[in-house]
Write a protein that holds these residues in place. Structure first.
Motif, PDB file in Angstrom:
ATOM      1  N   ASN A  42       0.824  -1.207   0.000  1.00 52.09           N
ATOM      2  CA  ASN A  42       0.000   0.000   0.000  1.00 52.09           C
ATOM      3  C   ASN A  42       0.858   1.258   0.000  1.00 52.09           C
ATOM      4  O   ASN A  42       0.527   2.240  -0.674  1.00 52.09           O
ATOM      5  N   THR A  45       2.191   1.941  -3.407  1.00 50.74           N
ATOM      6  CA  THR A  45       1.155   2.492  -4.274  1.00 50.74           C
ATOM      7  C   THR A  45       0.877   3.948  -3.927  1.00 50.74           C
ATOM      8  O   THR A  45       0.769   4.801  -4.804  1.00 50.74           O
ATOM      9  N   SER A  48       4.026   6.345  -4.760  1.00 51.58           N
ATOM     10  CA  SER A  48       4.722   6.183  -6.033  1.00 51.58           C
ATOM     11  C   SER A  48       4.907   7.552  -6.683  1.00 51.58           C
ATOM     12  O   SER A  48       4.264   8.532  -6.317  1.00 51.58           O
TER      13      SER A  48
END
Length: 65
Positions: A42, A45, A48
């Motif tokens: 997580n 993500t 990023s």
């Protein structure tokens, strides 16, 4: 000098080969590992490059020029 370097290299190789894989055997440890993997996924993500550079300003941040 070369003998000392060779001894250090052999020692490091043996140490690395003798290491355990670090896997957990009990259920509590497996659950902790699973939670950490999910959190890491997580975080990758959420933080990023695309997520950071294309996020909306929340109104309190000053505009970037």
């Amino acid at each position: 000098m070369f003998g000392l370097l060779a001894t250090v290299v052999v020692f490091l190789i043996v140490t690395l080969l003798r290491r355990r894989t670090g896997r957990t055997e009990n259920v509590d440890g497996l659950l902790i590992e699973q939670q950490r993997r999910i959190r890491a996924r997580n975080d990758r993500t959420s933080y990023s490059s695309a997520a950071v550079h294309h996020s909306q300003l929340n109104g309190t941040d000053p505009p970037r020029h």
